[in-house]
Write a protein that holds these residues in place. Structure first.
Motif, short mmCIF file in Angstrom:
data_model
loop_
_atom_site.label_atom_id
_atom_site.label_comp_id
_atom_site.label_asym_id
_atom_site.label_seq_id
_atom_site.Cartn_x
_atom_site.Cartn_y
_atom_site.Cartn_z
N ASP A 138 -5.55 -5.36 1.64
CA ASP A 138 -6.25 -4.87 2.82
C ASP A 138 -6.43 -5.93 3.90
O ASP A 138 -6.88 -5.62 4.99
N LEU A 150 9.51 6.41 -9.16
CA LEU A 150 9.93 5.03 -8.96
C LEU A 150 9.69 4.64 -7.51
O LEU A 150 10.03 5.41 -6.60
N PHE A 169 -0.22 -11.58 -13.43
CA PHE A 169 -0.80 -10.28 -13.77
C PHE A 169 -1.90 -10.38 -14.82
O PHE A 169 -2.69 -9.45 -14.96
N GLY A 199 0.50 11.21 -10.50
CA GLY A 199 -0.03 9.95 -10.01
C GLY A 199 -0.30 8.95 -11.09
O GLY A 199 -0.97 7.94 -10.86
N LEU A 256 0.83 -1.21 0.00
CA LEU A 256 0.00 0.00 0.00
C LEU A 256 0.87 1.26 0.00
O LEU A 256 0.60 2.20 -0.75
N SER A 300 -7.07 0.44 0.20
CA SER A 300 -6.69 0.36 -1.22
C SER A 300 -7.59 1.23 -2.10
O SER A 300 -7.19 1.58 -3.22
N GLN A 305 2.61 1.74 -3.54
CA GLN A 305 1.66 2.14 -4.57
C GLN A 305 1.15 3.56 -4.33
O GLN A 305 0.94 4.33 -5.28
N LEU A 333 -5.90 4.42 -3.25
CA LEU A 333 -5.00 4.39 -4.41
C LEU A 333 -5.73 4.85 -5.66
O LEU A 333 -5.13 5.47 -6.54
N LEU A 363 3.59 6.09 -5.67
CA LEU A 363 3.46 6.28 -7.12
C LEU A 363 2.22 7.10 -7.45
O LEU A 363 2.25 7.99 -8.30
N ARG A 364 1.13 6.81 -6.78
CA ARG A 364 -0.12 7.53 -7.05
C ARG A 364 -0.03 8.99 -6.62
O ARG A 364 -0.78 9.84 -7.11
N ALA A 365 0.88 9.29 -5.69
CA ALA A 365 1.07 10.68 -5.27
C ALA A 365 2.16 11.36 -6.08
O ALA A 365 2.57 12.47 -5.78
N GLY A 366 2.65 10.67 -7.13
CA GLY A 366 3.53 11.35 -8.07
C GLY A 366 4.98 10.92 -8.08
O GLY A 366 5.76 11.44 -8.89
N ALA A 367 5.39 9.99 -7.21
CA ALA A 367 6.78 9.51 -7.27
C ALA A 367 6.99 8.77 -8.59
O ALA A 367 6.08 8.16 -9.14
N PHE A 396 0.88 -7.52 -6.33
CA PHE A 396 -0.18 -6.50 -6.28
C PHE A 396 -0.06 -5.48 -7.41
O PHE A 396 -1.02 -4.79 -7.73
N SER A 397 1.12 -5.34 -8.02
CA SER A 397 1.28 -4.30 -9.04
C SER A 397 2.51 -4.52 -9.91
O SER A 397 3.61 -4.75 -9.39
N GLU A 398 2.33 -4.39 -11.22
CA GLU A 398 3.47 -4.43 -12.15
C GLU A 398 4.34 -3.18 -12.01
O GLU A 398 5.43 -3.13 -12.56
N ASP A 399 3.84 -2.16 -11.35
CA ASP A 399 4.51 -0.87 -11.30
C ASP A 399 5.55 -0.78 -10.20
O ASP A 399 6.30 0.19 -10.15
#
Lengths: 277, 277, 277, 277
Positions: free
Chosen positions: B73, A54, C70, C258, A42, A262, A45, A265, A48-52, A70-73
């Motif tokens: 979660d 990497l 994924f 984001g 969490l 979640s 992710q 996000l 990233l959603r707040a703009g980072a 949970f994420s490919e990112d």
């Protein structure tokens, strides 16, 4: 001078120039997990959603595959053993060297070797770090040259020696004292959040009772990591509190409950875009 | 006096005060899984979607990673071995100690050692529990100081000694008798659900034929766990039946079939917010 | 003659005839992963979202399960060991034989044995390939009969001997020189992308600063694999750059940041359908 | 008499009575996977989306966890070894005994032991089965008392001895001859699908060129399993072809490509509800 209350104006600090390159908006390293799996996922992710640009997670091997799942990112690296411990410190410091912000705490648990590792990390690290959850109580026992934002809830705040208060102004005064003593920035979570370094104090009023669900603190830690990459501690913590609360308000808008961490996000980008619940 | 039929008015019991803290709205522990994987994951996620603040799953290790993989979660702990058995009882009781509600049953299967473990748990546990699926048939054979909501379908109800009936009133009478004998609350599932402790009886009319799909019972068990955390047994079961059926109605609204149990996780917040299908 | 700037008109090249069969629109093989997990998953999914009919991933076994996890739509094969190395070359060439395009690079890392394997692959392979990330620097050291599209960012471009420039026209000239020397097509990523084989040059202006987030390069590599299956190198690279940038613009439309690389998987179909941000 | 072309009227066969119980709308068993992972997951989820009440997957252990990971709504059992083989036959038959339809084929591959196992299953099984992909070619070599719907594409149809044709009527005649010879029902996939048992013939015109993407055949097999649970072979196959094509048309509506097989899982309920692309 900054206003007392956070608001949409704080978001203007986050504008991106058009000639940006990968990594310009922050490389965030989450050190967490072991007894818990969802928390570091969490936090990373949310960063990233707040703009980072990497988000890398260092986490014990037994949970690394699930965090990645949970994420490919995300970029996820497993560390040997079931929890973070002193043998991992050099690897973590090496990984932190080309990162902008270290997020220390989500899902680490409170085992003695983990607390010892956190202490050693704080003593050796000289960059920016967000310290959350079980890592918070270690801070008062160590010397560090790092620049920290601590994100305690009220129980953790009292563990830092903070006095409880009757009203918002009381909490703000008490938080300012602890922040000044530590020489760091505090983001004290509550119905209204207090952000202070002992000198400047901001109050955040976004957020709602649905955010008592588990995991919202991990999201806040991640968002703070992202904002801290490009801002000074007090504005970083203020914007992060505002954004996370607004994301929770957007998610709760049509609900009477049932909010998951979640969900934030999904609503963070709208919050970042200035939408109001 | 409560009305006979559940309705939107029942939702007013679930309002959250603005000064709430994490955990105020319930810590729910799901004990399930082993032969089945999806069932405990559905129950735990449904508990969160119905407003619980924390949902922890204790499940056999071979399925623990997959249960965790469905959601950041959840907090998931693996127990050694392929199914729940008596050696796990002390660990489960310890974990249940700081929880508000235990949900016992989803995906446990009916192996003898599992049934034995369920019996030992019920004998030792003194808190609130929702008992579902294969765990139901164990209840009549044990003495327990726990406060239980049982969620049988008609076959499981007859296994408890319940007589089948010709119409809704007959089922209600028959269910009331079984509930009074057991000294517990029953949520008897059917085209219309009967909620009764032998004294008070409620009828729930939400829900639709698409909910014959597998997994909807697990969702109901999870929702009941969440409502039981803050309400007495009969209102908790009545609200849970109403919410789950309404979530199914909202999910089915534009469909002629093809409803999945996991769809209800998406519509529960709308149901909780008072939306009508 | 093609216009200098990419635009919606380029999409007309991608029309599907009504009597198409499975595989007509491209079988794409991604060789990637090992040190990274998300990169090959993003590339392969992006290939499908850009219209490829089949996307297969060859990746080291420790990450194969997660790449598969994924998406149900991918075909994933694990190769023994923790990273791609020369012992895998014959297996990869065999797998590539009935594919239309090989995508070489996403998440491979820069370990010596991996670079050696990439070199051997390029020397033996005679079909179409997209070369991305750490695989790019291998190209100038080998002889190959393959038809390549290289997708360097500016740092990787300079590693190929490309001179940096002051403005877009300078980059285009410099890129044309490198492309001509290599006898291949370049897609040089930047605020404006340059596509050139030394003879024809196209410029792409879609895309935005939010795309500095990690993983967007993997998405572009996948999209290029899909378009290269049915088009010549320069138009394939031009359309791919246009589509990926447009997918990013559509994803960013209502945001101030984001953006995640995986968001582009959701907006690629709209970009392909001609929607404008 | 049924009309020649499938249409919305065919959906009326699928209405659910209001006093339905779990399982009334079909228990479907998918036997697939091993060399492929996504195929059985797509087929089983499609069966649920087309109205089946329970979908169980029997699949080799190395892929079982991943198949389960795609959905909480599936019941997944792992079989020892890397592919289906004769040692699994008795377990599969036992599992099939309380199911309504067996779906045999998705992702099985064409290894000799797998083909041998498929042959043994068909010889011993006496219920309803959908036979897809590599399992199709086994049918002409065995005697079976089972009631089968075969879902070949044109290449697989020719493998059954079907003659290729110049136009739709030619394909229909040729398919009718093969169906009559086998004494089974054929769903011959093509730009227009032919459904025939040699006696009755239906033509389906839904579907589009975007459905050449991999995995759409697995979705069709799953949908056919669901409809076959409650209908006779020819109407079951006709409705399944209509629904799957319509789901593809709904998914493609706003696109020029980029359709994934898993997209159809999302649009099947709308197709089932009578929506037109």
């Amino acid at each position: 001078a900054a206003e007392r209350f956070t608001g949409p104006g704080d978001l203007q600090r986050l504008t991106r120039p058009t000639d940006a390159h990968k990594g310009d908006f922050g490389r965030v390293l989450v050190v967490g997990g072991g007894p818990y799996t969802g928390a570091p996922a969490l936090a990373a992710q949310a960063a990233l959603r707040a703009g980072a640009d990497l988000a890398t997670v260092l986490t014990p091997e037994p949970v690394a595959d699930q965090v990645q799942g949970f994420s490919e990112d995300l970029i996820v690296r497993g560390l040997p053993g079931a929890r973070i411990e002193p043998t991992h410190v050099s690897t973590i410091l090496e990984a932190a060297a080309d990162q902008d912000v270290l997020i220390l705490g989500p899902g680490l648990g409170a085992a003695d070797p983990t607390r010892e590792a956190v202490g050693q990390l704080l003593e050796a690290y000289e960059g920016k770090a967000v310290v959350d959850a079980d890592a918070i109580s270690v801070v008062s026992a160590v010397e560090t040259d790092a620049s920290l934002i601590l994100t305690p809830h009220r129980g953790e705040f009292e563990g830092l020696g903070g006095e409880s208060a009757d009203d918002r102004d009381g909490w703000a005064t008490s938080a300012g004292r602890v922040a000044a003593d530590l020489g760091q920035t505090l983001l004290l979570k509550g119905p209204h959040d207090v952000i202070t370094d002992g000198d400047r104090t901001r109050i955040n009023r976004t957020g709602n009772p649905g955010m008592t669900v588990g995991g919202t603190g991990d999201v806040l830690a991640g968002v703070t990591g992202a904002t801290f990459a490009t801002l000074d501690p007090v504005p970083a913590a203020a914007v992060a509190a505002y954004l996370t609360g607004m994301a929770g308000d957007l998610a709760a808008e049509s609900r009477n409950g049932g909010l998951l961490a979640s969900d934030l996000l999904g609503t963070l980008p709208s919050a970042l875009g200035g939408e109001q619940a």
